[in-house]
Design an enzyme around this catalytic site. Structure first.
Site, PDB file in Angstrom:
ATOM      1  N   ASP A   9      -4.758   0.951   2.400  1.00 48.29           N
ATOM      2  CA  ASP A   9      -3.830  -0.105   2.021  1.00 48.29           C
ATOM      3  C   ASP A   9      -4.687  -1.268   1.495  1.00 48.29           C
ATOM      4  OD1 ASP A   9      -1.449  -1.740   1.995  1.00 48.29           O
ATOM      5  OD2 ASP A   9      -2.190  -2.663   3.829  1.00 48.29           O
ATOM      6  N   LEU A  10      -4.091  -2.190   0.778  1.00 50.49           N
ATOM      7  CA  LEU A  10      -4.873  -3.298   0.211  1.00 50.49           C
ATOM      8  C   LEU A  10      -4.752  -4.588   1.033  1.00 50.49           C
ATOM      9  CD1 LEU A  10      -6.548  -4.472  -2.199  1.00 50.49           C
ATOM     10  CD2 LEU A  10      -4.357  -5.121  -3.211  1.00 50.49           C
ATOM     11  N   ASP A  11      -3.527  -5.141   1.032  1.00 50.18           N
ATOM     12  CA  ASP A  11      -3.312  -6.456   1.648  1.00 50.18           C
ATOM     13  C   ASP A  11      -3.503  -6.382   3.163  1.00 50.18           C
ATOM     14  OD1 ASP A  11      -2.497  -7.742  -0.790  1.00 50.18           O
ATOM     15  OD2 ASP A  11      -0.559  -6.748  -0.627  1.00 50.18           O
ATOM     16  N   THR A  17      -5.352 -10.915   1.826  1.00 50.75           N
ATOM     17  CA  THR A  17      -4.234 -11.487   1.071  1.00 50.75           C
ATOM     18  C   THR A  17      -2.966 -11.605   1.911  1.00 50.75           C
ATOM     19  OG1 THR A  17      -4.073  -9.260   0.240  1.00 50.75           O
ATOM     20  CG2 THR A  17      -4.856 -10.923  -1.308  1.00 50.75           C
ATOM     21  N   LYS A  45       4.959  -7.305   6.341  1.00 53.35           N
ATOM     22  CA  LYS A  45       3.735  -6.586   5.969  1.00 53.35           C
ATOM     23  C   LYS A  45       4.062  -5.158   5.533  1.00 53.35           C
ATOM     24  CE  LYS A  45       0.435  -9.299   8.603  1.00 53.35           C
ATOM     25  NZ  LYS A  45      -0.495  -9.328   9.731  1.00 53.35           N
ATOM     26  N   GLY A  46       3.518  -4.763   4.413  1.00 54.82           N
ATOM     27  CA  GLY A  46       3.721  -3.405   3.905  1.00 54.82           C
ATOM     28  C   GLY A  46       5.053  -3.220   3.196  1.00 54.82           C
ATOM     29  N   ARG A  49       8.315  -6.680  -2.197  1.00 54.20           N
ATOM     30  CA  ARG A  49       8.682  -8.085  -2.417  1.00 54.20           C
ATOM     31  C   ARG A  49      10.194  -8.293  -2.277  1.00 54.20           C
ATOM     32  NH1 ARG A  49       6.918  -9.828  -8.164  1.00 54.20           N
ATOM     33  NH2 ARG A  49       5.091  -8.682  -7.449  1.00 54.20           N
ATOM     34  N   SER A 114      -0.803   1.046  -1.918  1.00 52.05           N
ATOM     35  CA  SER A 114      -0.285  -0.289  -1.605  1.00 52.05           C
ATOM     36  C   SER A 114       1.129  -0.482  -2.129  1.00 52.05           C
ATOM     37  CB  SER A 114      -1.201  -1.337  -2.253  1.00 52.05           C
ATOM     38  OG  SER A 114      -0.606  -2.614  -2.236  1.00 52.05           O
ATOM     39  N   ALA A 115       1.897  -1.303  -1.435  1.00 47.54           N
ATOM     40  CA  ALA A 115       3.252  -1.634  -1.897  1.00 47.54           C
ATOM     41  C   ALA A 115       3.232  -2.728  -2.964  1.00 47.54           C
ATOM     42  CB  ALA A 115       4.086  -2.120  -0.714  1.00 47.54           C
ATOM     43  N   SER A 116       2.072  -3.335  -3.170  1.00 48.18           N
ATOM     44  CA  SER A 116       2.010  -4.511  -4.042  1.00 48.18           C
ATOM     45  C   SER A 116       1.982  -4.166  -5.517  1.00 48.18           C
ATOM     46  CB  SER A 116       0.757  -5.323  -3.709  1.00 48.18           C
ATOM     47  OG  SER A 116       0.599  -6.360  -4.655  1.00 48.18           O
ATOM     48  N   ASN A 118       0.791  -6.376  -7.429  1.00 54.34           N
ATOM     49  CA  ASN A 118      -0.375  -7.159  -7.855  1.00 54.34           C
ATOM     50  C   ASN A 118      -1.689  -6.480  -7.459  1.00 54.34           C
ATOM     51  OD1 ASN A 118       1.042  -9.586  -8.874  1.00 54.34           O
ATOM     52  ND2 ASN A 118       1.722  -9.791  -6.758  1.00 54.34           N
ATOM     53  N   LYS A 145       7.324   1.771   1.938  1.00 53.31           N
ATOM     54  CA  LYS A 145       6.933   2.077   3.312  1.00 53.31           C
ATOM     55  C   LYS A 145       8.019   1.514   4.222  1.00 53.31           C
ATOM     56  CE  LYS A 145       2.087   1.254   2.027  1.00 53.31           C
ATOM     57  NZ  LYS A 145       0.931   0.342   2.137  1.00 53.31           N
ATOM     58  N   GLU A 169      -4.348   1.092   7.565  1.00 53.93           N
ATOM     59  CA  GLU A 169      -3.150   0.251   7.392  1.00 53.93           C
ATOM     60  C   GLU A 169      -3.118  -0.899   8.390  1.00 53.93           C
ATOM     61  OE1 GLU A 169      -0.383  -0.721   6.221  1.00 53.93           O
ATOM     62  OE2 GLU A 169      -0.062   0.657   4.568  1.00 53.93           O
ATOM     63  N   ASP A 170      -2.639  -2.060   7.940  1.00 57.18           N
ATOM     64  CA  ASP A 170      -2.463  -3.182   8.874  1.00 57.18           C
ATOM     65  C   ASP A 170      -0.994  -3.410   9.228  1.00 57.18           C
ATOM     66  OD1 ASP A 170      -1.810  -4.163   6.278  1.00 57.18           O
ATOM     67  OD2 ASP A 170      -1.935  -6.198   7.072  1.00 57.18           O
TER      68      ASP A 170
HETATM   69  C1  BG6 Z   1       2.211  -5.351   0.596  1.00 61.22           C
HETATM   70  C2  BG6 Z   1       2.210  -6.548   1.506  1.00 61.22           C
HETATM   71  O1  BG6 Z   1       0.911  -4.851   0.471  1.00 61.22           O
HETATM   72  O2  BG6 Z   1       2.702  -5.702  -0.698  1.00 61.22           O
HETATM   73  C3  BG6 Z   1       3.601  -7.160   1.575  1.00 61.22           C
HETATM   74  O3  BG6 Z   1       1.804  -6.156   2.807  1.00 61.22           O
HETATM   75  C4  BG6 Z   1       4.081  -7.486   0.165  1.00 61.22           C
HETATM   76  O4  BG6 Z   1       3.563  -8.290   2.386  1.00 61.22           O
HETATM   77  C5  BG6 Z   1       4.028  -6.230  -0.697  1.00 61.22           C
HETATM   78  O5  BG6 Z   1       5.384  -8.000   0.206  1.00 61.22           O
HETATM   79  C6  BG6 Z   1       4.474  -6.468  -2.137  1.00 61.22           C
HETATM   80  O6  BG6 Z   1       3.522  -7.251  -2.786  1.00 61.22           O
HETATM   81  P1  BG6 Z   1       3.700  -7.922  -4.213  1.00 61.22           P
HETATM   82  O7  BG6 Z   1       2.301  -8.368  -4.552  1.00 61.22           O
HETATM   83  O8  BG6 Z   1       4.192  -6.859  -5.143  1.00 61.22           O
HETATM   84  O9  BG6 Z   1       4.661  -9.030  -4.051  1.00 61.22           O
HETATM   85 MG    MG Z   2      -1.145  -4.325   4.307  1.00 62.02          MG
END
Ligand code: BG6
Ligand code: MG
Length: 218
Positions: A9-11, A17, A45-46, A49, A114-116, A118, A145, A169-170
């Site tokens: 996982d990233l964040d 982050t 977390k995870g 958005r 990662s779910a992000s 970004n 997730k 994973e955190d």
């Molecule tokens: C996850 C974070 O990695 O990404 C979440 O743990 C976050 O907190 C999710 O909401 C989505 O991220 P982003 O960057 O697409 O808003």
């Molecule tokens: Mg995370």
């Protein structure tokens, strides 16, 4: 048993982050008059958005138009982007490079899961793109997730069987996702939160390289 694959996982695992996500949500929560603590932030977390904003509005008992919802999503992300704009390699969490370098040297396939949305720009900023054979992020998945989709795609791209994958994973939602994909889950954080993880470490400084060696069966 086949070749092993490692999925990170990233964040909150590779970079800190998670604190920036919290600060950006906290700014919006303050603006909306919704109390929002670090403890409540665990639920974020995870989680995607969009889902985070739904949870925040549920906490505040607010129902809003689609247009307003989208405006706040953009506002939160713009705020978050300001925090991450200044990131560099110094924000890689302690001893993460120790583990990534070891695996790379031993040619163990690695993925980001990662779910992000970004994830890629962040990895670029901190200089870690070359470590990963594949990057699966919020732009690729349709189910967030704790659904295992993100990790199953990562395993397929690594060409490693799910049961031969190890996930770091955190987030509780991420541990649940790894477990339901039948992968080995390694929690990074608080044991009291990450109750379902197979192993838990406070952070990577607690991880001995022999543990990684055993997991990778090197
Ligand atoms: C996850 C974070 O990695 O990404 C979440 O743990 C976050 O907190 C999710 O909401 C989505 O991220 P982003 O960057 O697409 O808003
Ligand atoms: Mg995370």
């Amino acid at each position: 048993m086949g070749k092993k694959g490692f999925i990170f996982d990233l964040d909150g695992v590779i970079v800190d982050t998670a604190k920036y996500h919290y600060l950006a949500w906290k700014n919006l929560a303050d603006e909306l008059g919704i109390p929002f603590t670090e403890e409540q932030n665990e639920q974020f977390k995870g989680v995607s958005r969009k889902r985070c904003l739904e949870i925040l509005l549920e906490m505040g008992g607010l129902e809003v138009s689609q247009e307003q919802f989208n405006t706040w999503l953009v506002e939160k992300n713009n705020d978050y982007l300001e925090y991450i704009e200044k990131m560099n390699a110094s924000e890689i969490l302690p001893d993460v490079p120790k583990v990534l370098n070891y695996l790379k040297q031993h040619h163990v396939p690695m993925a980001l899961g990662s779910a992000s949305k970004n994830a890629k720009p962040i990895l670029k900023k901190v200089g870690l793109i070359p470590y990963f054979n594949t990057i699966v992020d919020g732009t690729h998945v349709t189910k967030a997730k704790p659904d295992p989709e993100v990790f199953l795609i990562a395993a397929a791209e690594l060409k490693v069987a799910p049961e031969d994958c190890i996930v770091f994973e955190d987030a509780l939602a991420g541990i649940e996702a790894a477990n339901s994909a039948e992968m080995i889950s390694v929690g990074i954080g608080d044991r009291a939160v990450l109750t379902e993880a197979k192993y838990v470490f406070k952070d990577f400084t607690e991880i001995d390289i022999n543990f990684i060696k055993q997991l990778a069966q090197l």
